[in-house]
Design an enzyme around this catalytic site. Structure first.
Site, PDB file in Angstrom:
ATOM      1  N   ASP A  33     157.579  10.570 -11.443  1.00 29.42           N
ATOM      2  CA  ASP A  33     155.992   9.718 -10.112  1.00 29.42           C
ATOM      3  C   ASP A  33     155.772   8.401 -10.150  1.00 29.42           C
ATOM      4  OD1 ASP A  33     156.308  12.581  -9.343  1.00 29.42           O
ATOM      5  OD2 ASP A  33     154.037  12.761 -10.796  1.00 29.42           O
ATOM      6  N   SER A  78     181.146  34.239  13.518  1.00 31.93           N
ATOM      7  CA  SER A  78     180.174  35.489  12.498  1.00 31.93           C
ATOM      8  C   SER A  78     181.315  36.206  11.846  1.00 31.93           C
ATOM      9  CB  SER A  78     180.307  36.287  13.805  1.00 31.93           C
ATOM     10  OG  SER A  78     179.378  35.975  14.506  1.00 31.93           O
ATOM     11  N   LYS A 109     176.606  35.955  -1.165  1.00 28.22           N
ATOM     12  CA  LYS A 109     176.233  36.014   0.537  1.00 28.22           C
ATOM     13  C   LYS A 109     174.398  35.713   0.727  1.00 28.22           C
ATOM     14  CE  LYS A 109     176.231  37.989   4.892  1.00 28.22           C
ATOM     15  NZ  LYS A 109     175.487  38.092   5.391  1.00 28.22           N
ATOM     16  N   ARG A 130     172.024  26.919  13.472  1.00 35.37           N
ATOM     17  CA  ARG A 130     174.154  28.051  13.827  1.00 35.37           C
ATOM     18  C   ARG A 130     174.515  28.414  15.471  1.00 35.37           C
ATOM     19  NH1 ARG A 130     175.855  32.593  15.225  1.00 35.37           N
ATOM     20  NH2 ARG A 130     178.170  33.090  14.781  1.00 35.37           N
TER      21      ARG A 130
END
Length: 652
Positions: A33, A78, A109, A130
């Site tokens: 920081d 796909s 996945k 996409r």
């Protein structure tokens, strides 16, 4: 000051990588920081010296007007789904017909949103959704606020990569707690929360919600020869890659991994919905190739969906744009995969008969593909009535007789003037994957149709601004936007129009392939079915469907009317010339070209009819080489593949 700013940016980016990517921070939060505040002060004093990869770009503060469309240079396909061990065995058998001894790689996945990131000289220049696989939305400013996406890479190179953007479970809980405290509706699940966040126009909101990513593929032609090596290279460049993966030699090993992941699934800090299995060798991937929609070298195993009991209350029957009549069950509400479900599809009349679904039955409901609620089966032990469901004999929209053809599972209305079919066709025509007319959604289409302002898709282009003001709830500003969106859609490339016409079996990918080959809808109209059937990845079913559609008088009139209203009928993408110099050849580019950019060389090859791929295999016809060609040149020579140089390409 410039030197100190460079030092701070380098330090802070290194510390961020340690924290977000390696999970091994070397400095305390307070030290980070302190350095960050010092950089902010310097950038405020010297704004002209702010660096492109400064971590201050991630804080937000910019409010966007909207998201522009972005054409993917490398289409996103796909994946074919598998839901059982038997389906994985079938996938393996198909692969082994082409590849004798495949090695597979298994990856988690991730249940998130697919993204594509493009870097030029190592700097992030585009982050895109996409979309439909060919065209997405440019959300670069939002993705810059995702802290583990590198703004600059460890190498100054041009590259496009693919991955999933997701919301960790801890972040999801924090976001929903804040929304609850503010009286806002909570997100149903982390995926919905991630999607909603990436659609935010206020980048400060994105920065606060702590999204994360896993990258899994180099989309641009890779210099690696396997998926595993590609993942390791992505890590070297500074991306986060999921460490949970294995290499497998057979389906037994894959199935064991799936079972292991299934047991660990609930303990992961993020949601997954399956395991992706890919052929590891990239040259073998090239040999296997693609279908119209999906790669033949990969499959996505989906975990079994959550199931719940519900009581069937009634059934609604609706007509789709192709005349198919679909039954939908009204149910007692149940919580399923994070959402409340009170309606679920019953698919078709044959399904109702097969499952013996009766009035007031207790049924098992699940989400097909984790998305669409569907009735799975009856709980016979809880049956309270033997009365069968009422099956309609007449169309619920136009009252025409319904037909049940021997080779079909559904009831069908064949009345071409059926109002429901016409309206559903109009909705499809205006949808995102078709003509993408912003604002012209189902409710507006229904109002236009009810007011008799549109009867077919050509009528959409005859609408004037004042016509929308006749509709309830539409004000002047909305009317102007709708009219402008319709006018803008006239300029779409013709594959969007072809898909929008709703011709049976002609999906968005097939539409693109057809227009790449024939260049315009008018040329396609004149083509014979044998020529259509000969196009790779298409076939006789699509050819026959097009022949049937174009043989009708109505199709000729419609195309003429669309052209008269100014709708573009030509393809605007990279076309394929049937008799071009490289027509039908598979070509690989490798090495450093001296005069042409790689993208220019690729475009030229494609304009000459070539299919440009990233790996050398037995299916490669030609390799174009530059300096430092390496292993691809060596493999081409071993396989006896023709090799040419940059000068040869320029001479064509």
């Amino acid at each position: 000051m410039n030197k100190r700013m460079n030092e701070l940016v380098a330090l802070l980016n290194r510390y961020a990588t340690e924290y977000y990517t390696s999970d091994n921070p070397s400095v305390s939060d307070s030290e980070y920081d302190r350095l960050y505040r010092e950089l902010v002060e310097l950038e405020t004093a010297y704004p002209e010296q702010v660096l492109a990869d400064s971590p201050t770009h991630r804080v937000g503060g910019k409010v966007l007007d909207g998201f522009e469309k972005y054409s993917h240079q490398y289409p996103l396909y796909s994946l074919q789904d598998a839901f059982s061990r038997e389906e994985l065995d079938a996938f393996d058998a198909r692969v082994r017909k082409e590849v004798a001894h495949p090695t597979y790689i298994c990856e988690l996945k991730i249940d998130g949103l697919s993204i594509s990131l493009t870097y030029e000289k190592g700097i992030l220049v585009a982050g895109v959704t996409r979309g439909d696989g060919s065209i997405g939305e440019n959300i670069t400013e939002n993705l810059k606020r995702v802290k583990d996406i590198p703004l600059t890479l460890t190498e100054e190179l041009d590259i496009t990569v693919r991955g999933e953007c997701y919301m960790p479970r801890a972040s999801f809980d924090q976001v929903n707690q804040a929304r609850q405290e503010n009286g806002e509706p909570e997100f149903a699940n982390p995926r919905n929360a991630a999607a909603g966040t990436l659609r935010q126009l206020d980048t400060a909101v994105v920065a606060k919600r702590n999204l994360a990513t896993f990258l899994y593929q180099e989309a641009s032609p890779s210099t690696r020869d396997s998926q595993e090596k590609g993942l390791k290279y992505l890590e070297q460049l500074g991306f986060v890659v999921n460490p949970k993966r294995i290499l497998a030699e057979n389906i037994d090993e894959i199935w064991n991994f799936i079972q292991e992941v299934g047991q660990e699934r609930e303990n992961l800090p993020y949601d997954i919905d399956g395991v992706v299995i890919k052929v590891n060798d990239l040259a073998s991937q090239e040999e296997l190739g693609f279908t119209v929609k999906a790669p033949k070298w990969a499959v996505a195993y989906k975990f079994p969906a959550e199931e719940k009991e519900a009581q069937l209350l009634s059934v609604d029957w609706t007509v789709g744009r192709t005349g198919v009549v679909t039954p939908t069950a009204n149910l007692t509400p149940v919580q399923l995969a994070g959402t409340t479900v009170s309606r679920a599809t019953l698919h078709n009349v044959d399904y109702i008969a097969e499952k013996d679904i009766r009035k007031d039955d207790t049924v098992i409901v699940y989400k097909a593909g984790d998305i669409i609620p569907a009735v799975l089966r009856v709980v016979e032990s809880k049956r309270v009535s033997e009365e069968k469901l009422d099956i309609p004999t007449n169309c619920p929209s136009c009252n025409s007789d319904l037909l049940h053809f021997e080779d079909e599972v559904a009831l069908r209305c064949i009345n071409p003037r059926c109002p429901a079919q016409i309206m559903e066709g109009l909705i499809h025509f205006a949808s995102r994957d078709a003509m993408n007319i912003t604002g012209l959604g189902p409710s507006i289409v229904e109002k236009l149709f009810a007011a008799n302002l549109v009867k077919d898709v050509a009528d959409i282009y005859r609408l004037q601004e004042e016509d929308f003001l006749l509709l309830e709830g539409v004000k002047e500003k909305s009317a102007a936007k709708l009219y402008q969106a319709i006018q803008a859609s006239k300029e779409n490339s013709a594959e969007k129009l072809l898909f929008g016409l709703g011709i049976r079996h002609v999906g968005s990918k097939a539409s693109q392939l057809l227009l790449q080959y024939f260049h315009s809808i008018e040329n396609l109209y004149q083509a014979d079915s044998e020529e259509v059937a000969s196009i790779e990845s298409l076939g006789g079913v699509i050819a026959k469907s097009l022949q049937t559609y174009f043989a009708t008088e109505g199709s000729e009139i419609l195309l003429r009317e669309l052209k008269e209203t100014g709708v573009n009928l030509d393809y605007k993408g990279q076309t394929v010339v049937a008799d071009a110099a490289l027509s039908g050849l598979t070509v690989v580019l490798t090495g450093k070209l001296e005069r042409l950019k790689r993208s220019e060389a690729k475009s030229k090859l494609e304009s000459l009819g070539a299919k440009v791929t990233g790996s050398v295999s037995k299916k490669t016809d030609l390799v174009v080489v530059g300096a430092d060609a390496g292993s691809k040149l060596q493999k081409a020579q071993e396989l006896g593949i023709q090799v040419r140089d940059e000068a040869w390409l320029e001479s064509l």
